[in-house]
Design an enzyme around this catalytic site. Sequence first.
Site: not given
Ligand code: CYT
Length: 278
Positions: A33, A86, A88-89, A214-215, A238, A250
């Site tokens: 991202s 991903h 989640y998609e 998440m990846s 973050n 996001h």
């Molecule tokens: N941030 C992120 N959790 C987070 O806090 N980019 C993915 C998962």
Amino acid sequence: MLKPEAFLQAEYAARFIGSKCPVRPNVAVVLGSGLGDFANELAQPSTIPFGEIPHFPVSTAIGHAGNLVIGNFVGLSLAVMQGRAHFYEGNTFAQAAFPMRVLHQLGVKAVVLTNAAGGINPQYGRGALVMVRDHINMMGGSPLIGPNDDRFGPRFPDMTYAYDREYRKIAEAEAKRLDIPYYEGIYAAMHGPSYETPAEIQMLARMGADLVGMSTVPEVIVARHMDVRVLAISCVTNMAAGLSGEAINHEEVLETGRRVKDTFLALLRAVLPKIAAS
Ligand code: CYT
């Protein structure tokens, strides 16, 4: 779920890519991202939208262009995934990691996986770069579930050295040389798409995780199944839930990705020729 037809599908997808692009890549980079701009650095690029490649999963995440770009970069033949699919998609883990199968079929022996992650280790701050040393798979599944296909690799792949030590040392040496601050850490993968709760982050911290995302983990498992060597670099976009006193959005994640873009680029520029030669 690893489907019996996956090998043929990977061959077919690789042949399609080969028909669009004369270059045979040896190294691949997956851009997470906000990091997709690196693909603009390639010379004589062939750009193929994921949606055109047979059997490729489609990435719908905001901040992901969704192209495979193959071209030359400081003397290397490089394949760059501008974004990724991903779980989640709505993909299975095997679908999400299918591009690794195709890249391997094209001749890729090494992948650099990048991602945007939440920082759990309190030493980290927004924008920190972290060389992933190991992972904890909290996604609740594996892309290798199903009958094994010995053409890809063994039934029970070793994960002791999933994150190539030599590559990590190269990346750290280059970061040092370029005066880029970096850390080494353990990445916990959650399936998402909601960000974690503060209680989940406390759980992950106690387990020994430094980062959460998440990846990446499905791709690492599939790459190691085929004995493809892996370097993974997280950008802390973050601080994880409950650690900063603020909610996570996001937009902040993408904004941090853009902010570290030049540093990330300089690091990749230095690291890629060295890992291609090692
Ligand atoms: N941030 C992120 N959790 C987070 O806090 N980019 C993915 C998962």
